[in-house]
Write a protein that holds these residues in place. Structure first.
Motif, PDB file in Angstrom:
ATOM      1  N   GLN A 171      -2.119   3.510   3.177  1.00 12.00           N
ATOM      2  CA  GLN A 171      -3.531   3.491   2.808  1.00 12.00           C
ATOM      3  C   GLN A 171      -3.702   3.167   1.336  1.00 12.00           C
ATOM      4  N   GLU A 172      -4.629   2.263   1.063  1.00  8.34           N
ATOM      5  CA  GLU A 172      -4.997   1.896  -0.296  1.00  8.34           C
ATOM      6  C   GLU A 172      -6.324   2.558  -0.619  1.00  8.34           C
ATOM      7  N   GLU A 173      -6.300   3.484  -1.591  1.00  6.42           N
ATOM      8  CA  GLU A 173      -7.499   4.232  -1.995  1.00  6.42           C
ATOM      9  C   GLU A 173      -8.132   4.890  -0.769  1.00  6.42           C
TER      10      GLU A 173
ATOM     11  N   PRO B 130      -6.732   2.599   6.911  1.00  7.07           N
ATOM     12  CA  PRO B 130      -5.275   2.531   6.798  1.00  7.07           C
ATOM     13  C   PRO B 130      -4.668   1.491   7.737  1.00  7.07           C
ATOM     14  N   LEU B 131      -3.467   1.090   7.404  1.00  5.69           N
ATOM     15  CA  LEU B 131      -2.618   0.307   8.294  1.00  5.69           C
ATOM     16  C   LEU B 131      -1.652   1.274   8.963  1.00  5.69           C
TER      17      LEU B 131
ATOM     18  N   LEU C 237      -6.722  10.722   9.037  1.00  2.00           N
ATOM     19  CA  LEU C 237      -6.991   9.287   8.984  1.00  2.00           C
ATOM     20  C   LEU C 237      -7.359   8.743  10.359  1.00  2.00           C
ATOM     21  N   LEU C 238      -6.679   9.201  11.394  1.00  2.00           N
ATOM     22  CA  LEU C 238      -7.020   8.779  12.750  1.00  2.00           C
ATOM     23  C   LEU C 238      -8.441   9.201  13.115  1.00  2.00           C
ATOM     24  N   ASP C 239      -8.792  10.422  12.772  1.00  2.00           N
ATOM     25  CA  ASP C 239     -10.126  10.935  13.096  1.00  2.00           C
ATOM     26  C   ASP C 239     -11.207  10.183  12.321  1.00  2.00           C
ATOM     27  N   THR C 240     -10.951   9.934  11.042  1.00  2.00           N
ATOM     28  CA  THR C 240     -11.959   9.305  10.184  1.00  2.00           C
ATOM     29  C   THR C 240     -12.147   7.827  10.476  1.00  2.00           C
TER      30      THR C 240
ATOM     31  N   TRP D 132       0.823  -1.200   0.000  1.00  2.00           N
ATOM     32  CA  TRP D 132       0.000   0.000   0.000  1.00  2.00           C
ATOM     33  C   TRP D 132       0.863   1.258   0.000  1.00  2.00           C
ATOM     34  N   PRO D 133       0.387   2.343  -0.635  1.00  2.00           N
ATOM     35  CA  PRO D 133       1.125   3.617  -0.603  1.00  2.00           C
ATOM     36  C   PRO D 133       1.202   4.175   0.814  1.00  2.00           C
ATOM     37  N   GLU D 134       2.302   4.862   1.109  1.00  2.00           N
ATOM     38  CA  GLU D 134       2.498   5.439   2.438  1.00  2.00           C
ATOM     39  C   GLU D 134       2.138   6.913   2.461  1.00  2.00           C
ATOM     40  N   THR D 135       1.526   7.333   3.552  1.00  2.00           N
ATOM     41  CA  THR D 135       1.196   8.741   3.786  1.00  2.00           C
ATOM     42  C   THR D 135       2.120   9.280   4.872  1.00  2.00           C
TER      43      THR D 135
END
Length: 286
Positions: free
Chosen positions: A197-199, A203-204, A158-161, A146-149
Motif C-alpha cells: 500500500q502506498e499512503e 492496496p495491491l 484493508l480488505l474491509d475498507t 510500494w511498502p508492504e504490510t
C-alpha cells in the motif's frame, strides 16, 4: 430411455473420457479425481448409462460457491439436458451447504452456457479479462515499489475498507471472482497473501495460484489501474520474489482487469487477451 442424474465418483472417469465435447485436452479429464473430492462436487446426467453432460461446483469458505464444469456431449446437445442438470446442481449446492451466494463464470463467447444460466435464475454481475503474461517489463518505468504490510489486523482492515465497503469483485483464485464480503476472506488465506500500500490509497494484493501454469495473481480491481505510479514495479518485484521461492517453476503474472478499462492498456502491453469472462451470480432465496 432412462435418465439418471447423480454425483460423479473418481471411478466415472472413463465415462467422462468417452464424452464427445469437442474440447481438446480438457482440464476436467486431467484433474477428474480432484473434482470429485474435497470442496468440489461434480454431477452427471446419464441417458441409458451414457454420460451426456456434466456440471459441478466448488465451495469457498462456508457460504460461497462457484458453479462450473459445464460440459455436454455434442451428440446430445439441444435437448435441454444441460439446463436440467445445471438446475439440479444449483439446488444441490444450496441444499448441501449454508450458501449465501452461488456464482458461475463463463467466457463471453459461450452463449449456450449463458442462456442456461439465465434460464435458471442467474444474473450477470461483471465482465473481466483474465490477463496473463510472462513478465510485465513492458509496463515498467522508474517508480518506487510500494511498502508492504504484513500484520494480519492491518490486512483485514484493508480488505474491509477497500473491498467489502467498496463492493469490489475479488478473485479468490484465478477464474473465481466473488462479490467482496467479510466472510469470503478466510484467515488461513490472508496470512499467505502479500499486501502493498502506498499512503492511504487502495492496496495491491498478490498471491500464488496454479492453473496449469504457476502464477503470481495480482489483485487491483480499481479504475486507476493504469494511472498508479509504482503499481507495475511492485507487481514485478512480487513476481521476482515468488520466482526466487520456487526456482524450479516458471512464474507468470495473472491479473483480472475490468472490461470497462481494458482499452487503457498501452500498445506494447505484455498480456495475452482471450475472450472476457462474464460473472453470473445468485443470492440465497429467503
Amino acid at each position: 430411455m432412462t435418465t439418471i442424474i447423480r454425483q460423479l465418483l473418481p471411478s466415472d472417469k472413463k465415462s467422462m473420457e468417452n464424452m464427445y465435447t469437442g474440447i481438446p485436452d480438457d482440464y476436467i479429464t486431467r484433474i477428474f479425481d480432484t473434482l470429485c473430492t474435497g470442496n468440489h462436487a461434480l454431477f452427471g446426467l446419464f441417458i441409458d448409462n451414457q454420460l451426456v453432460c456434466t456440471a459441478g461446483y466448488t465451495t469457498f469458505g462456508p457460504e460461497y460457491a462457484m458453479l462450473g464444469r459445464l460440459r455436454s456431449d455434442i451428440r446430445y446437445q439441444g435437448q435441454g439436458y444441460s439446463k436440467q442438470l445445471t438446475q439440479y446442481v444449483r439446488n444441490q449446492a444450496f441444499q448441501a451447504h449454508p450458501l449465501q451466494w452461488l456464482g458461475a463464470n463463463t467466457q463471453k463467447h459461450n452463449i449456450p452456457a449463458q442462456k442456461v444460466l439465465c434460464s435458471i435464475g442467474f444474473k450477470k454481475q461483471t465482465l473481466l479479462y483474465g490477463c496473463t503474461a510472462k513478465t510485465v517489463n513492458g509496463l515498467l518505468h522508474t517508480e518506487n515499489i510500494w511498502p508492504e504490510t504484513a500484520q494480519m489486523k492491518r490486512k483485514q482492515e484493508l480488505l474491509d475498507t477497500y473491498h467489502v465497503k467498496e463492493h469490489t469483485f475479488f478473485p479468490i483464485e484465478c477464474y473465481y471472482p466473488f462479490p467482496s464480503v467479510t466472510k469470503l476472506f478466510q484467515e488461513e488465506q490472508i496470512k499467505d497473501w502479500r499486501f502493498f500500500q502506498e499512503e492511504d490509497l487502495p492496496p495491491l494484493i498478490t498471491k500464488k495460484d496454479i492453473k496449469k501454469e504457476t502464477y503470481l495473481h495480482a489483485v487491483y480491481p480499481y479504475e486507476d489501474l493504469f494511472q498508479r505510479g509504482g503499481l507495475w514495479e511492485t507487481i514485478d518485484h512480487a513476481q521476482k520474489d515468488l520466482q526466487d521461492q520456487y526456482p524450479e517453476e516458471e512464474i507468470h503474472v495473472w491479473m483480472d482487469i475490468p472490461a470497462s478499462i481494458i482499452h487503457q492498456l498501452p500498445e506494447n502491453h505484455p498480456f495475452e487477451l482471450d475472450s472476457p469472462w462474464v460473472l453470473y451470480g445468485m443470492d440465497k432465496k429467503i
